[in-house]
Design a protein around this motif. Structure first.
Motif, PDB file in Angstrom:
ATOM      1  N   LEU A 152      46.506  54.195  26.382  1.00 45.54           N
ATOM      2  CA  LEU A 152      47.947  54.014  26.240  1.00 45.54           C
ATOM      3  C   LEU A 152      48.599  55.330  25.842  1.00 45.54           C
ATOM      4  CD1 LEU A 152      47.770  50.679  24.225  1.00 45.54           C
ATOM      5  CD2 LEU A 152      48.120  50.958  26.678  1.00 45.54           C
ATOM      6  N   GLU A 153      49.898  55.438  26.087  1.00 43.60           N
ATOM      7  CA  GLU A 153      50.584  56.696  25.788  1.00 43.60           C
ATOM      8  C   GLU A 153      50.594  57.018  24.298  1.00 43.60           C
ATOM      9  OE1 GLU A 153      54.722  57.048  26.832  1.00 43.60           O
ATOM     10  OE2 GLU A 153      55.240  55.231  25.781  1.00 43.60           O
ATOM     11  N   ASN A 154      50.374  56.034  23.445  1.00 45.93           N
ATOM     12  CA  ASN A 154      50.322  56.285  22.004  1.00 45.93           C
ATOM     13  C   ASN A 154      48.931  56.733  21.547  1.00 45.93           C
ATOM     14  OD1 ASN A 154      48.828  53.926  22.037  1.00 45.93           O
ATOM     15  ND2 ASN A 154      50.217  52.753  20.734  1.00 45.93           N
ATOM     16  N   GLY A 155      48.008  56.906  22.502  1.00 44.90           N
ATOM     17  CA  GLY A 155      46.662  57.369  22.185  1.00 44.90           C
ATOM     18  C   GLY A 155      45.653  56.260  21.941  1.00 44.90           C
ATOM     19  N   GLU A 156      46.110  55.027  21.817  1.00 42.99           N
ATOM     20  CA  GLU A 156      45.197  53.899  21.614  1.00 42.99           C
ATOM     21  C   GLU A 156      44.418  53.638  22.898  1.00 42.99           C
ATOM     22  OE1 GLU A 156      44.559  52.013  18.868  1.00 42.99           O
ATOM     23  OE2 GLU A 156      45.949  53.197  17.663  1.00 42.99           O
ATOM     24  N   VAL A 157      43.184  53.177  22.739  1.00 43.83           N
ATOM     25  CA  VAL A 157      42.345  52.781  23.874  1.00 43.83           C
ATOM     26  C   VAL A 157      41.979  51.319  23.693  1.00 43.83           C
ATOM     27  CG1 VAL A 157      40.181  53.155  25.108  1.00 43.83           C
ATOM     28  CG2 VAL A 157      41.433  55.117  24.184  1.00 43.83           C
ATOM     29  N   VAL A 158      42.197  50.532  24.732  1.00 39.58           N
ATOM     30  CA  VAL A 158      41.876  49.109  24.724  1.00 39.58           C
ATOM     31  C   VAL A 158      40.800  48.886  25.774  1.00 39.58           C
ATOM     32  CG1 VAL A 158      42.798  46.793  25.082  1.00 39.58           C
ATOM     33  CG2 VAL A 158      44.230  48.542  24.009  1.00 39.58           C
ATOM     34  N   ILE A 159      39.776  48.113  25.423  1.00 44.02           N
ATOM     35  CA  ILE A 159      38.662  47.901  26.345  1.00 44.02           C
ATOM     36  C   ILE A 159      38.628  46.477  26.876  1.00 44.02           C
ATOM     37  CG2 ILE A 159      37.254  49.668  25.251  1.00 44.02           C
ATOM     38  CD1 ILE A 159      35.580  47.303  24.046  1.00 44.02           C
ATOM     39  N   GLY A 160      37.872  46.320  27.949  1.00 40.70           N
ATOM     40  CA  GLY A 160      37.609  45.004  28.505  1.00 40.70           C
ATOM     41  C   GLY A 160      36.298  45.035  29.267  1.00 40.70           C
ATOM     42  N   SER A 161      35.656  43.885  29.350  1.00 42.43           N
ATOM     43  CA  SER A 161      34.448  43.741  30.168  1.00 42.43           C
ATOM     44  C   SER A 161      34.552  42.406  30.879  1.00 42.43           C
ATOM     45  CB  SER A 161      33.180  43.801  29.306  1.00 42.43           C
ATOM     46  OG  SER A 161      33.184  42.774  28.330  1.00 42.43           O
ATOM     47  N   ASN A 162      33.868  42.297  32.022  1.00 42.94           N
ATOM     48  CA  ASN A 162      33.963  41.043  32.761  1.00 42.94           C
ATOM     49  C   ASN A 162      33.304  39.925  31.961  1.00 42.94           C
ATOM     50  OD1 ASN A 162      31.561  42.560  33.579  1.00 42.94           O
ATOM     51  ND2 ASN A 162      31.198  41.010  35.136  1.00 42.94           N
ATOM     52  N   GLN A 163      33.906  38.749  32.055  1.00 41.80           N
ATOM     53  CA  GLN A 163      33.457  37.562  31.325  1.00 41.80           C
ATOM     54  C   GLN A 163      33.340  36.421  32.319  1.00 41.80           C
ATOM     55  OE1 GLN A 163      32.776  37.753  27.865  1.00 41.80           O
ATOM     56  NE2 GLN A 163      33.072  39.927  28.330  1.00 41.80           N
ATOM     57  N   GLU A 164      32.102  36.117  32.711  1.00 40.47           N
ATOM     58  CA  GLU A 164      31.870  35.088  33.723  1.00 40.47           C
ATOM     59  C   GLU A 164      31.823  33.696  33.105  1.00 40.47           C
ATOM     60  OE1 GLU A 164      29.387  37.779  36.932  1.00 40.47           O
ATOM     61  OE2 GLU A 164      28.312  36.208  35.852  1.00 40.47           O
ATOM     62  N   ASN A 165      31.882  32.713  33.988  1.00 39.22           N
ATOM     63  CA  ASN A 165      31.829  31.325  33.593  1.00 39.22           C
ATOM     64  C   ASN A 165      31.117  30.569  34.702  1.00 39.22           C
ATOM     65  OD1 ASN A 165      32.840  28.480  33.361  1.00 39.22           O
ATOM     66  ND2 ASN A 165      33.923  29.385  31.617  1.00 39.22           N
ATOM     67  N   ALA A 166      30.305  29.601  34.339  1.00 35.65           N
ATOM     68  CA  ALA A 166      29.585  28.820  35.340  1.00 35.65           C
ATOM     69  C   ALA A 166      30.548  28.112  36.288  1.00 35.65           C
ATOM     70  CB  ALA A 166      28.669  27.799  34.672  1.00 35.65           C
ATOM     71  N   SER A 167      31.754  27.869  35.840  1.00 39.18           N
ATOM     72  CA  SER A 167      32.776  27.245  36.676  1.00 39.18           C
ATOM     73  C   SER A 167      33.603  28.332  37.346  1.00 39.18           C
ATOM     74  CB  SER A 167      33.662  26.355  35.805  1.00 39.18           C
ATOM     75  OG  SER A 167      34.696  25.799  36.576  1.00 39.18           O
ATOM     76  N   TYR A 168      32.984  28.953  38.399  1.00 38.62           N
ATOM     77  CA  TYR A 168      33.736  29.976  39.142  1.00 38.62           C
ATOM     78  C   TYR A 168      35.038  29.379  39.631  1.00 38.62           C
ATOM     79  CZ  TYR A 168      29.749  33.234  39.567  1.00 38.62           C
ATOM     80  OH  TYR A 168      28.744  34.121  39.327  1.00 38.62           O
ATOM     81  N   PRO A 169      36.134  30.014  39.629  1.00 41.49           N
ATOM     82  CA  PRO A 169      36.410  31.386  39.221  1.00 41.49           C
ATOM     83  C   PRO A 169      37.066  31.471  37.843  1.00 41.49           C
ATOM     84  CG  PRO A 169      38.199  30.647  40.592  1.00 41.49           C
ATOM     85  CD  PRO A 169      37.257  29.472  40.412  1.00 41.49           C
ATOM     86  N   SER A 170      36.580  30.714  36.894  1.00 43.49           N
ATOM     87  CA  SER A 170      37.209  30.659  35.570  1.00 43.49           C
ATOM     88  C   SER A 170      37.037  31.925  34.739  1.00 43.49           C
ATOM     89  CB  SER A 170      36.656  29.468  34.774  1.00 43.49           C
ATOM     90  OG  SER A 170      37.022  28.267  35.394  1.00 43.49           O
ATOM     91  N   GLY A 171      36.139  32.800  35.117  1.00 49.20           N
ATOM     92  CA  GLY A 171      35.948  34.028  34.361  1.00 49.20           C
ATOM     93  C   GLY A 171      37.071  35.026  34.610  1.00 49.20           C
ATOM     94  N   LEU A 172      36.960  36.159  33.934  1.00 46.98           N
ATOM     95  CA  LEU A 172      37.940  37.230  34.109  1.00 46.98           C
ATOM     96  C   LEU A 172      37.228  38.549  34.330  1.00 46.98           C
ATOM     97  CD1 LEU A 172      40.844  36.793  31.516  1.00 46.98           C
ATOM     98  CD2 LEU A 172      40.981  36.728  33.996  1.00 46.98           C
ATOM     99  N   CYS A 173      37.821  39.369  35.157  1.00 45.40           N
ATOM    100  CA  CYS A 173      37.311  40.713  35.417  1.00 45.40           C
ATOM    101  C   CYS A 173      37.653  41.637  34.253  1.00 45.40           C
ATOM    102  CB  CYS A 173      37.926  41.269  36.696  1.00 45.40           C
ATOM    103  SG  CYS A 173      37.607  40.287  38.165  1.00 45.40           S
ATOM    104  N   ALA A 174      36.890  42.702  34.111  1.00 47.54           N
ATOM    105  CA  ALA A 174      37.089  43.668  33.030  1.00 47.54           C
ATOM    106  C   ALA A 174      38.483  44.266  33.041  1.00 47.54           C
ATOM    107  CB  ALA A 174      36.045  44.780  33.146  1.00 47.54           C
ATOM    108  N   GLU A 175      38.990  44.564  34.224  1.00 47.42           N
ATOM    109  CA  GLU A 175      40.293  45.205  34.338  1.00 47.42           C
ATOM    110  C   GLU A 175      41.390  44.321  33.760  1.00 47.42           C
ATOM    111  OE1 GLU A 175      37.919  44.801  36.646  1.00 47.42           O
ATOM    112  OE2 GLU A 175      38.180  46.201  38.307  1.00 47.42           O
ATOM    113  N   ARG A 176      41.353  43.036  34.093  1.00 43.12           N
ATOM    114  CA  ARG A 176      42.387  42.124  33.584  1.00 43.12           C
ATOM    115  C   ARG A 176      42.205  41.856  32.101  1.00 43.12           C
ATOM    116  NH1 ARG A 176      42.183  37.196  37.241  1.00 43.12           N
ATOM    117  NH2 ARG A 176      40.205  38.081  37.866  1.00 43.12           N
ATOM    118  N   VAL A 177      40.956  41.751  31.637  1.00 41.00           N
ATOM    119  CA  VAL A 177      40.736  41.583  30.199  1.00 41.00           C
ATOM    120  C   VAL A 177      41.383  42.745  29.455  1.00 41.00           C
ATOM    121  CG1 VAL A 177      38.991  41.554  28.364  1.00 41.00           C
ATOM    122  CG2 VAL A 177      38.640  40.182  30.432  1.00 41.00           C
ATOM    123  N   ALA A 178      41.118  43.974  29.906  1.00 38.78           N
ATOM    124  CA  ALA A 178      41.639  45.160  29.216  1.00 38.78           C
ATOM    125  C   ALA A 178      43.153  45.260  29.314  1.00 38.78           C
ATOM    126  CB  ALA A 178      40.981  46.424  29.779  1.00 38.78           C
TER     127      ALA A 178
END
Length: 167
Positions: free
Chosen positions: A58-84
């Motif tokens: 972010l422009e304020n220098g903060e860094v926010v992370i994300g990782s993909n989070q799967e779920n047995a009920s596809y497509p209920s998980g989220l990709c890393a990009e959207r998590v972050a």
């Protein structure tokens, strides 16, 4: 009667920067990608075995992370990009996103080419880019090999959909 109107063909193109290796990145980009690699290690991917990490600067220098989070009920998980990006939007709603670093690996094979965001992630990043009125630089990397830099999400999502269509 034949229609004499002629359609015209338009070419949409963009430039990307390709680095031969991680070591060619600037020090700041290397640090951001290292954070994305650490985030990738926290992915929950028991089904696909494909782990993705993202780090949003972010422009304020903060860094926010994300990782993909799967779920047995596809497509209920989220990709890393959207998590972050959603986490950044929730925690820092009025702060501009400058860069997002994305890296992918697999427990089945070596990922030697950068994995670009899926369509849903492209649309989500595009929404934030449109909202802030400034481009978001994107760095893409597998676990080894080239690193690709796009200067804006619009580069990889031409003709994007935004709120101007919802009037």
């Amino acid at each position: 009667m034949l229609n004499c109107n002629m359609a015209k063909q338009v070419n949409i193109s963009f430039d990307i920067t390709v680095y031969d290796s991680f070591e060619e990145l600037s020090q700041a980009d290397q640090m951001l990608m290292q954070i994305a690699i650490k985030a990738r290690q926290k992915a929950y991917a028991p089904y696909s075995k494909f782990q993705v990490g993202a780090a949003v600067l972010l422009e304020n220098g903060e860094v926010v992370i994300g990782s993909n989070q799967e779920n047995a009920s596809y497509p209920s998980g989220l990709c890393a990009e959207r998590v972050a990006i959603f986490h950044a939007g929730a925690k820092y709603p009025d702060v501009t996103i400058s860069v997002i670093a994305i890296t992918a690996t697999s427990k089945k094979y070596e990922v030697t080419t950068p994995a670009a965001p899926c369509g849903n992630c492209r649309q989500a990043i595009f929404e934030y880019e449109f909202k802030q009125g400034l481009p978001i630089r994107i760095l893409l990397m597998g676990e080894s090999g080239n690193v690709v830099q796009c200067n804006s999400l619009e580069d990889i999502l031409p003709l994007g959909f935004n709120n101007t269509f919802l009037k």
